[in-house]
Design a protein around this motif. Sequence first.
Motif, PDB file in Angstrom:
ATOM      1  N   ILE A 198      82.715  73.587 -39.878  1.00 41.54           N
ATOM      2  CA  ILE A 198      83.815  73.132 -39.019  1.00 41.54           C
ATOM      3  C   ILE A 198      85.061  72.832 -39.852  1.00 41.54           C
ATOM      4  CG2 ILE A 198      84.596  71.283 -37.500  1.00 41.54           C
ATOM      5  CD1 ILE A 198      81.862  70.982 -36.454  1.00 41.54           C
ATOM      6  N   ARG A 199      84.835  72.141 -40.966  1.00 45.69           N
ATOM      7  CA  ARG A 199      85.984  71.768 -41.798  1.00 45.69           C
ATOM      8  C   ARG A 199      85.591  71.870 -43.271  1.00 45.69           C
ATOM      9  NH1 ARG A 199      87.170  66.127 -40.677  1.00 45.69           N
ATOM     10  NH2 ARG A 199      86.436  65.582 -42.746  1.00 45.69           N
ATOM     11  N   THR A 244      77.087  75.907 -38.622  1.00 46.16           N
ATOM     12  CA  THR A 244      78.420  76.522 -38.705  1.00 46.16           C
ATOM     13  C   THR A 244      79.368  75.538 -39.376  1.00 46.16           C
ATOM     14  OG1 THR A 244      78.745  75.792 -36.433  1.00 46.16           O
ATOM     15  CG2 THR A 244      78.342  78.137 -36.752  1.00 46.16           C
ATOM     16  N   CYS A 289      79.898  70.274 -41.339  1.00 48.11           N
ATOM     17  CA  CYS A 289      79.154  71.391 -40.749  1.00 48.11           C
ATOM     18  C   CYS A 289      78.567  70.926 -39.432  1.00 48.11           C
ATOM     19  CB  CYS A 289      77.989  71.820 -41.637  1.00 48.11           C
ATOM     20  SG  CYS A 289      78.495  72.405 -43.233  1.00 48.11           S
ATOM     21  N   GLU A 290      78.390  71.862 -38.543  1.00 48.09           N
ATOM     22  CA  GLU A 290      77.758  71.497 -37.276  1.00 48.09           C
ATOM     23  C   GLU A 290      76.429  72.229 -37.140  1.00 48.09           C
ATOM     24  OE1 GLU A 290      79.782  72.626 -33.681  1.00 48.09           O
ATOM     25  OE2 GLU A 290      78.767  71.037 -32.552  1.00 48.09           O
TER      26      GLU A 290
END
Lengths: 220, 297
Positions: free
Chosen positions: A215-216, A213, A205-206
């Motif tokens: 990310i992966r 958000t 997560c970012e």
Amino acid sequence: MGNENIAISVQNVSKSFRQERVLKSVSRDFEKGKIHGIVGNNGSGKTVLMKCICGFLIPTEGEVIVNGERVGVDVDFPRDMGLIIETPGFLPNVTGLKNLEILASLNKKIGLREIAASMRAVSLDPSMNKPVGKYSLGMRQRLGIAQAIMENPSLLILDEPLNGLDKHGVAEMRKLIKGLKEQGKTILLASHNQGDIDELCDTVCEMDAGVMTMIREESI
Amino acid sequence: MKPKQILAVTKYNFRRWHKNPRIVITFCLAFVLCFLLSDKAVKFAKEYDTTMQLVEAFVWTFGDSNSILLSSLLLLLLFADMPFINSGTPFYLMRIDRKTWLAGQAAYIALAALIYLTFILVSTSLVCMRQSFVGNMWSETAAILGYSGAGQKVALPALVKTLEMSRPYECMATIFLLMLLYTLLMVFIMLLFNLRRGQLAGIAAVFAFSLFGFLLNPQTIKAVFQLPDELMYKANVAVGWLSPLNQATYHMHNFGYDLLPRLWQTYLIFALLIALCFFLSLRAVRNYNFNFTGTEG
């Protein structure tokens, strides 16, 4: 994903310091037995989020549930958790082993054998008669990791755990973290280093300006 | 809350005294303060070539409210880092709970204040050691100071009622306890405001508390209520009850013939206020945000 598979559930968590909103309605479930990475620039809110999960900061809104217990309501701090939050602080005038002994004496879950084993796991010699004040930054970081894992917790919160380690140390610690995952532990890892995140994390997560958000989501 | 965990938190705080310059400076300044404050009594004894009882320097010095105020303010240096959070705190915090942590801090505060006051007692005794004796009786110096009125002239609280109604060690123990309770109340107020409003508020609260005690004197009460001279005793009694600093002053108590608070009443008032501060701190710590030094990212 059933609730029994969720180690950490962050629900609508916001955190403000005076007028500044550092976390903005962060919601995310972290599955058990995986390594979850959090990336973000300085001041993006990742440490604040980790502190909310650990129970050190009380969210302004929302709640954090760890292993089915509401942090700050059912428990002050999550049970069965090991942590390292950036610069590990130890008593400078006693040895690493003594420092860990003092911490372990608080809840008396483990004895000297387990403490020594955790030090060996991070390549520190438990018999070393050197006060922590004379440790290098990398050695302190290793001791911090030993402190986090010594009671064999099921959940590990690691904020920049590889800070201050040399290339060899980073490789060793990455191997250790992978091994901990294989033992079924849930690990929440914050790092600036993309290499750590890429190699270790199942999900990433970012954090940016207090907003999280994804990310992966899948394992690599 | 487990007693062993409370003790471990307390011990952890004391371990941080090792080679800590702030702690060393506090005790050095405390010694200098004792030397300066008790100098009047010692000089007086030297001038008259009389002896002193070993604890008399302490009794005459800290039987005075201004000396209590100064020594208690110096104690704040010892607790400047309240609520004692550093980069090592998360490691032991996560192994206990918030209430245990606070109880450990409270025990540390009580023990540190006790050590500090014991140091003050020993220091004042050392200052007058060369001309002192250990027997439990008042000295010639005390007799001259008290009965001739010389004590009042040099602003030493060597009063006849003290000499006639107590003995040195008993008087010393009472003054020690009063000082301990006063300083504990002050530090617990600091802790409470620290937890509720932050470090600056903690310090502001202590200064307000000290200033209240310092400014609340009979002259102020007399002026505010425009009391005539013959009613001055009412101002004295009011100050004796209302001012925490006067509650901590030995001779501002009722020894059987006035309306000032009795010693047991003062002990009770201080104990209740300290317990109230601790209870409110326990409530405040539930919502306290821990910020560890050097961990922000």
